[in-house]
Write an enzyme that holds these catalytic residues in place. Structure first.
Site, PDB file in Angstrom:
ATOM      1  N   GLU A  22       0.885  -1.155   0.037  1.00 35.37           N
ATOM      2  CA  GLU A  22      -0.149   0.003   0.003  1.00 35.37           C
ATOM      3  C   GLU A  22       0.896   1.358  -0.095  1.00 35.37           C
ATOM      4  O   GLU A  22       1.812   1.235   0.699  1.00 35.37           O
ATOM      5  CB  GLU A  22      -0.997  -0.031   1.161  1.00 35.37           C
ATOM      6  CG  GLU A  22      -1.987  -1.240   1.209  1.00 35.37           C
ATOM      7  CD  GLU A  22      -2.873  -1.363   2.294  1.00 35.37           C
ATOM      8  OE1 GLU A  22      -2.802  -0.176   3.134  1.00 35.37           O
ATOM      9  OE2 GLU A  22      -3.257  -2.210   2.410  1.00 35.37           O
TER      10      GLU A  22
ATOM     11  N   CYS B 229      -1.538  -6.737   6.666  1.00 37.70           N
ATOM     12  CA  CYS B 229      -0.993  -8.053   6.225  1.00 37.70           C
ATOM     13  C   CYS B 229      -0.080  -8.713   7.168  1.00 37.70           C
ATOM     14  O   CYS B 229      -0.281  -9.743   7.721  1.00 37.70           O
ATOM     15  CB  CYS B 229      -0.322  -7.846   5.059  1.00 37.70           C
ATOM     16  SG  CYS B 229      -1.522  -7.506   3.518  1.00 37.70           S
TER      17      CYS B 229
HETATM   18  P1  NAD Z   1      -9.784  -5.412   1.741  1.00 37.00           P
HETATM   19  O1  NAD Z   1     -10.391  -5.615   2.977  1.00 37.00           O
HETATM   20  O2  NAD Z   1      -9.439  -4.028   1.318  1.00 37.00           O
HETATM   21  O3  NAD Z   1     -10.739  -5.919   0.384  1.00 37.00           O
HETATM   22  C1  NAD Z   1     -11.390  -7.160   0.536  1.00 37.00           C
HETATM   23  C2  NAD Z   1     -12.699  -6.993  -0.496  1.00 37.00           C
HETATM   24  O4  NAD Z   1     -13.516  -8.154  -0.715  1.00 37.00           O
HETATM   25  C3  NAD Z   1     -13.807  -6.129   0.394  1.00 37.00           C
HETATM   26  O5  NAD Z   1     -14.126  -4.976  -0.808  1.00 37.00           O
HETATM   27  C4  NAD Z   1     -14.839  -6.931   0.624  1.00 37.00           C
HETATM   28  O6  NAD Z   1     -16.182  -6.112   0.610  1.00 37.00           O
HETATM   29  C5  NAD Z   1     -14.861  -7.846  -0.369  1.00 37.00           C
HETATM   30  N1  NAD Z   1     -15.393  -9.117  -0.027  1.00 37.00           N
HETATM   31  C6  NAD Z   1     -15.396  -9.946   0.989  1.00 37.00           C
HETATM   32  N2  NAD Z   1     -16.293 -10.975   0.747  1.00 37.00           N
HETATM   33  C7  NAD Z   1     -16.707 -11.072  -0.479  1.00 37.00           C
HETATM   34  C8  NAD Z   1     -17.234 -11.833  -1.316  1.00 37.00           C
HETATM   35  N3  NAD Z   1     -18.052 -13.142  -0.613  1.00 37.00           N
HETATM   36  N4  NAD Z   1     -17.911 -11.484  -2.578  1.00 37.00           N
HETATM   37  C9  NAD Z   1     -17.106 -10.316  -2.905  1.00 37.00           C
HETATM   38  N5  NAD Z   1     -16.714  -9.720  -2.376  1.00 37.00           N
HETATM   39  C10 NAD Z   1     -16.323  -9.897  -1.182  1.00 37.00           C
HETATM   40  O7  NAD Z   1      -8.579  -6.413   1.501  1.00 37.00           O
HETATM   41  P2  NAD Z   1      -7.138  -6.243   0.725  1.00 37.00           P
HETATM   42  O8  NAD Z   1      -6.198  -5.317   1.707  1.00 37.00           O
HETATM   43  O9  NAD Z   1      -7.488  -5.916  -0.465  1.00 37.00           O
HETATM   44  O10 NAD Z   1      -6.683  -7.788   0.869  1.00 37.00           O
HETATM   45  C11 NAD Z   1      -7.387  -8.971   0.133  1.00 37.00           C
HETATM   46  C12 NAD Z   1      -6.381 -10.163   0.140  1.00 37.00           C
HETATM   47  O11 NAD Z   1      -5.048  -9.697  -0.357  1.00 37.00           O
HETATM   48  C13 NAD Z   1      -6.025 -10.435   1.650  1.00 37.00           C
HETATM   49  O12 NAD Z   1      -5.740 -11.842   1.635  1.00 37.00           O
HETATM   50  C14 NAD Z   1      -4.425  -9.831   1.850  1.00 37.00           C
HETATM   51  O13 NAD Z   1      -3.871 -10.554   2.930  1.00 37.00           O
HETATM   52  C15 NAD Z   1      -3.938  -9.744   0.642  1.00 37.00           C
HETATM   53  N6  NAD Z   1      -2.882  -8.943   0.337  1.00 37.00           N
HETATM   54  C16 NAD Z   1      -3.256  -7.536   0.830  1.00 37.00           C
HETATM   55  C17 NAD Z   1      -2.236  -6.430   0.477  1.00 37.00           C
HETATM   56  C18 NAD Z   1      -2.320  -5.155   1.086  1.00 37.00           C
HETATM   57  O14 NAD Z   1      -1.309  -4.397   0.740  1.00 37.00           O
HETATM   58  N7  NAD Z   1      -3.554  -4.686   1.283  1.00 37.00           N
HETATM   59  C19 NAD Z   1      -0.962  -6.670  -0.210  1.00 37.00           C
HETATM   60  C20 NAD Z   1      -0.878  -8.244  -0.558  1.00 37.00           C
HETATM   61  C21 NAD Z   1      -1.864  -9.263  -0.306  1.00 37.00           C
END
Ligand code: NAD
Length: 432
Positions: free
Chosen positions: A155, A260
């Site tokens: 991020e 994370c």
């Molecule tokens: P986030 O919470 O910002 O976004 C997740 C989204 O998924 C939300 O908008 C939520 O409403 C949606 N969602 C949940 N259940 C759902 C469903 N059943 N159907 C449709 N939409 C649904 O999370 P994020 O930060 O984007 O992280 C997502 C994944 O990526 C996690 O596993 C995280 O560990 C990984 N990740 C995150 C980052 C980071 O920097 N944020 C970096 C690498 C990996």
């Protein structure tokens, strides 16, 4: 290619917008209807540099769409990325209910070949479960592949991380799945590591755990610096110039936070436990990280004596600069501890004030750094935003009740601060 991204958060939106920029037709799906309605109107629910503009441009070019219907997305897309959250279940284990739900939803809408790609961070063997779940819930016998393509973006620099990655990892079990993902990522011209699904899942957990280990390691070294009067910045530089070590993530401070590292470390320890390995190294990494906040409280007490009734100014609430994300931000833990000791808190953050308002009810959120500093007995720098490096320090000194500054991110030079008349305390360094 026609692509669906299920889960339109930090990872889903960046992945969707970047893949659209590469010329693909992308549908970003989310079960939060309000989010989808907002995105259709151009309202981007998170702050990430350049994301709003990238989304706007690709929507205009008719390459990026938003929907709350998985049915529509699965119907129209050859490749479906799962990018929903995988939070801590409360016990340290990853909560995979979102992954399971999406797998079921995809299964019931499958018609014809689809490649389903895990983008979310998941424990090793999740791919097997996704495969089994889709097979169990698909109406007829369906032709599909599952792949793992973990995301390494950070991020704050997510778009350039996605478009210029150090490497792309794809875990596959068929030539077809491999060829689709190689074709999709070809325009990025980045090194691609092709593995099986389990190795790809492990690469992500192991990478995050390793980076967290680096942070805790240097924080542990900073404790020794504090004791003997060495300067952690000099130690970091001297170590980091060694190519085998590298300077990144070798910054002593408040410890890691965010959505994370804490939960991924816990999930890795938890899956290791389940598989019969006691990952004690990572348990210690976590302990050092948690202790780091106590170190800061002790430093405050060393100068203030009594915290009760004191006003403490905090600059920075987001878990790192250039984001509005306050999930598991170390600043929040500090605030809680200081409030428990009876302090009154004033705070400022350049981008996360809106999110902080909803979460932090009993602190005064200020509109600029100087307002946050005014009338405080102590100032804490909790996030190393660039704008904090350029503050008018003489003005800050005048606004404080006493010129006491705890620099939890080591952004100032102790000697200079001493010259300016501050009682300056860093992490693993001090003015002498
Ligand atoms: P986030 O919470 O910002 O976004 C997740 C989204 O998924 C939300 O908008 C939520 O409403 C949606 N969602 C949940 N259940 C759902 C469903 N059943 N159907 C449709 N939409 C649904 O999370 P994020 O930060 O984007 O992280 C997502 C994944 O990526 C996690 O596993 C995280 O560990 C990984 N990740 C995150 C980052 C980071 O920097 N944020 C970096 C690498 C990996």
């Amino acid at each position: 290619m026609n692509i669906a991204i299920v889960g339109s958060g930090y990872v889903g939106l960046v992945t969707g917008a970047c893949l659209a920029r590469l010329g693909n037709k992308v549908i970003c799906v989310d079960n939060n209807q309000k989010k989808i309605l907002g995105l259709r109107k151009g309202i981007v629910p998170i702050y990430e540099p350049g994301l709003k503009e990238l989304i706007k441009d690709n929507v205009k070019r008719k390459r990026l769409f938003f929907s709350s219907s998985i049915k529509e997305a699965v119907g129209k897309s050859e490749v479906i990325f799962i990018a929903v959250g995988t939070p801590d279940s409360g016990s340290g284990e990853a909560d995979l209910t979102g992954i399971e739900k999406v797998s079921c939803d995809i299964a019931s809408n499958l018609k014809g070949y689809r490649l389903i790609v895990e983008k979310s961070t998941v424990p090793v063997e999740t791919g097997d479960w996704v495969k089994r779940t889709i097979s169990a819930y698909a109406k007829n016998k369906q032709n599909f592949d599952v792949a793992s393509n973990p995301e390494f973006l950070r991020e704050g620099s997510a778009i350039s991380d996605f478009l210029q990655p150090d490497r792309i990892v794809i875990g596959v079990e068929s030539d077809k799945a491999r060829d689709i993902l190689l074709k999709l990522y070809k325009p990025l011209n980045a090194p691609i590591v092709v593995t099986n699904i389990k190795s790809a899942e492990l690469i992500k957990h192991a990478s995050n755990a390793f980076l967290a280990t680096k942070i805790s390691f240097i924080n542990a070294v900073s404790r020794i610096c504090d004791t003997v009067g060495a300067d952690i910045k000099e130690v970091e530089r001297g170590m980091g110039l060694d190519k085998r070590i590298g300077k990144d993530f070798l910054n002593a401070g408040l410890g890691y936070g965010g959505s994370c590292f804490p939960k991924d470390l816990d999930a890795f320890v938890s899956i290791a436990d389940k598989l019969g390995y006691d990952f004690r190294l990572l348990k210690e990494v976590k302990r050092i990280n948690e202790h780091q906040k106590e170190v800061v409280i002790a430093k405050i007490k060393d100068s203030l004596w009594i915290i009760k009734g004191k006003t403490i100014g905090i600059l920075g609430l987001a878990f790192k600069p250039n984001t509005d994300d306050i999930r598991n931000a170390p600043a929040l833990d500090l605030i809680k501890s200081l409030q428990n000791e009876g302090a009154y808190i004033k705070a400022f953050d350049p981008k996360s004030l809106k999110k902080s308002k909803a979460l932090l009810k009993s602190i005064k959120l200020c509109k600029d750094p100087y307002e946050a500093v005014s009338g405080c007995d102590c100032l804490l720098i909790a996030t190393d935003w660039d704008e904090f490096k350029k503050l008018d320090l003489m003005k800050i000194k005048k606004l404080l009740n006493r010129p006491f500054l705890v620099d939890c991110r080591n952004i100032y030079d102790p000697k200079k601060m001493l010259k300016l008349g501050f009682n300056y305390v860093g992490i693993g360094r001090r003015a002498v």
